[in-house]
Design a protein around this motif. Structure first.
Motif, PDB file in Angstrom:
ATOM      1  N   ARG A 138     -34.216  71.531  -4.859  1.00  0.00           N
ATOM      2  CA  ARG A 138     -35.576  71.270  -4.407  1.00  0.00           C
ATOM      3  C   ARG A 138     -36.335  72.573  -4.268  1.00  0.00           C
ATOM      4  O   ARG A 138     -35.791  73.606  -3.899  1.00  0.00           O
ATOM      5  N   ARG A 191     -32.995  58.146 -10.721  1.00  0.00           N
ATOM      6  CA  ARG A 191     -32.095  58.480  -9.614  1.00  0.00           C
ATOM      7  C   ARG A 191     -30.985  57.449  -9.416  1.00  0.00           C
ATOM      8  O   ARG A 191     -30.013  57.712  -8.712  1.00  0.00           O
ATOM      9  N   HIS A 192     -31.105  56.280 -10.023  1.00  0.00           N
ATOM     10  CA  HIS A 192     -30.085  55.251  -9.858  1.00  0.00           C
ATOM     11  C   HIS A 192     -28.888  55.458 -10.785  1.00  0.00           C
ATOM     12  O   HIS A 192     -27.854  54.805 -10.606  1.00  0.00           O
ATOM     13  N   ALA A 244     -21.431  59.466  -1.251  1.00  0.00           N
ATOM     14  CA  ALA A 244     -22.278  60.628  -0.958  1.00  0.00           C
ATOM     15  C   ALA A 244     -21.555  61.924  -1.313  1.00  0.00           C
ATOM     16  O   ALA A 244     -22.146  62.832  -1.915  1.00  0.00           O
ATOM     17  N   ILE A 267     -24.640  64.581  -2.272  1.00  0.00           N
ATOM     18  CA  ILE A 267     -25.913  64.349  -1.594  1.00  0.00           C
ATOM     19  C   ILE A 267     -25.627  64.016  -0.137  1.00  0.00           C
ATOM     20  O   ILE A 267     -24.484  63.726   0.234  1.00  0.00           O
ATOM     21  N   THR A 268     -26.656  64.056   0.691  1.00  0.00           N
ATOM     22  CA  THR A 268     -26.462  63.753   2.101  1.00  0.00           C
ATOM     23  C   THR A 268     -26.229  62.256   2.289  1.00  0.00           C
ATOM     24  O   THR A 268     -26.628  61.438   1.447  1.00  0.00           O
ATOM     25  N   GLU A 269     -25.607  61.908   3.397  1.00  0.00           N
ATOM     26  CA  GLU A 269     -25.365  60.489   3.665  1.00  0.00           C
ATOM     27  C   GLU A 269     -26.667  59.700   3.834  1.00  0.00           C
ATOM     28  O   GLU A 269     -26.759  58.563   3.355  1.00  0.00           O
ATOM     29  N   PRO A 270     -27.711  60.254   4.494  1.00  0.00           N
ATOM     30  CA  PRO A 270     -28.981  59.517   4.543  1.00  0.00           C
ATOM     31  C   PRO A 270     -29.569  59.262   3.155  1.00  0.00           C
ATOM     32  O   PRO A 270     -30.121  58.188   2.896  1.00  0.00           O
ATOM     33  N   SER A 271     -29.447  60.247   2.256  1.00  0.00           N
ATOM     34  CA  SER A 271     -29.950  60.047   0.890  1.00  0.00           C
ATOM     35  C   SER A 271     -29.154  58.963   0.180  1.00  0.00           C
ATOM     36  O   SER A 271     -29.720  58.119  -0.533  1.00  0.00           O
ATOM     37  N   ALA A 272     -27.842  58.984   0.380  1.00  0.00           N
ATOM     38  CA  ALA A 272     -26.997  57.951  -0.230  1.00  0.00           C
ATOM     39  C   ALA A 272     -27.353  56.578   0.328  1.00  0.00           C
ATOM     40  O   ALA A 272     -27.430  55.590  -0.418  1.00  0.00           O
ATOM     41  N   GLN A 294     -30.195  55.556   1.449  1.00  0.00           N
ATOM     42  CA  GLN A 294     -31.487  55.106   0.923  1.00  0.00           C
ATOM     43  C   GLN A 294     -31.343  54.511  -0.473  1.00  0.00           C
ATOM     44  O   GLN A 294     -31.857  53.425  -0.760  1.00  0.00           O
ATOM     45  N   VAL A 295     -30.627  55.221  -1.349  1.00  0.00           N
ATOM     46  CA  VAL A 295     -30.512  54.725  -2.723  1.00  0.00           C
ATOM     47  C   VAL A 295     -29.616  53.494  -2.779  1.00  0.00           C
ATOM     48  O   VAL A 295     -29.860  52.566  -3.564  1.00  0.00           O
TER      49      VAL A 295
END
Length: 252
Positions: free
Chosen positions: A2, A147-148, A167, A172-177, A179-180
């Motif tokens: 990022r 992203r999927h 994750a 990736i972070t657990e919150p990002s995981a 969300q997807v």
């Protein structure tokens, strides 16, 4: 990867320092930034007193951007921060490898002959955005996004697996995981069941529809790869891939 909080601000100010008086639309196209994002970015820079935005006398529907004295000072102050981030991002590369990476990434952006920005961080991010937009356009009719691809492909290999394992696998972070995964569950592509090893946790699995849609996602990824190959050619494409892998590989 990022962009840092000042990365886009810097590249806009830096470009305006070299090409003052360009239109907001031209700037967005040159830098490969979505027009909606560019509007918000310029709003922020104008509020900070770094740019002025006036109606284009040649086209009253567009705006002309001008860098202020405060904007030039802000650009100079940001330059070192951007340089420091680039040094951290490319620490695994030799100076020659970094120059080659910048050269290859520059070809992925508008006006490849004269890249507007020399920040590796920015070039990586913008190349990613360009390819992601291409993939999203292909997958949009199926209700999917680029992203999927990672989660669906990983679950084909790992399932049934807990969300935490997914994750870690995707880095990736657990919150990002979460969300997807929520998006994929709502779309009926992934199911949450009981983890056979720990009934307190969920285990994720692809549904029949998820396996079917994975074929479409793979086709989109192949199209993206073909686009990169068309832009760069076979040898440079392999070179870019190797440099990016070196960039993200864990260092001892």
């Amino acid at each position: 990867m990022r962009e840092g909080p000042q990365s886009r601000d810097f590249v806009v100010l830096d470009t305006l320092a070299e090409q003052d008086g360009c239109s907001q639309q031209d700037l967005a196209e040159r830098l490969g930034i979505n027009r909606t994002i560019m509007v918000r970015l310029i709003d922020r820079l104008e509020e900070a007193g770094h740019v002025t935005r006036t109606r284009n006398p040649a086209n009253r529907r567009s705006y002309v951007l001008t860098l202020t004295a405060a904007g030039r000072e802000a650009r100079d102050a940001m330059r070192q921060a951007v340089s420091d981030r680039d040094a951290r991002v490319t620490a695994a590369l030799t100076p020659d490898e970094r120059r080659r990476l910048d050269e290859l990434l520059g070809k992925m952006l508008p006006e490849p002959e004269q890249p507007a920005v020399q920040s590796t961080e920015y070039l990586v991010t913008q190349a990613h955005h360009r390819l992601r937009r291409h993939g999203d356009a292909l997958l949009g009719p199926a209700g999917l996004r680029t992203r999927h691809f990672g989660p669906l492909s990983a679950l084909e290999l790992l399932a049934p697996c807990p969300q935490q394992e997914l994750a870690r696998y995707l880095a990736i972070t657990e919150p990002s995981a979460a969300q997807v995964v929520d998006e994929l569950v709502q779309a009926g592509l992934v199911a949450r069941g009981q983890d056979p090893h720990d009934r307190r946790r969920y285990a994720l699995e692809l549904t029949a529809l998820g396996r079917e849609r994975l074929t479409s996602v793979r086709a989109a990824m192949e199209s993206i790869a073909a686009e990169v190959l068309t832009i760069l050619g076979g040898g440079p494409e392999r070179e870019l891939r190797a440099l990016l892998l070196k960039l993200i590989s864990p260092r001892a």
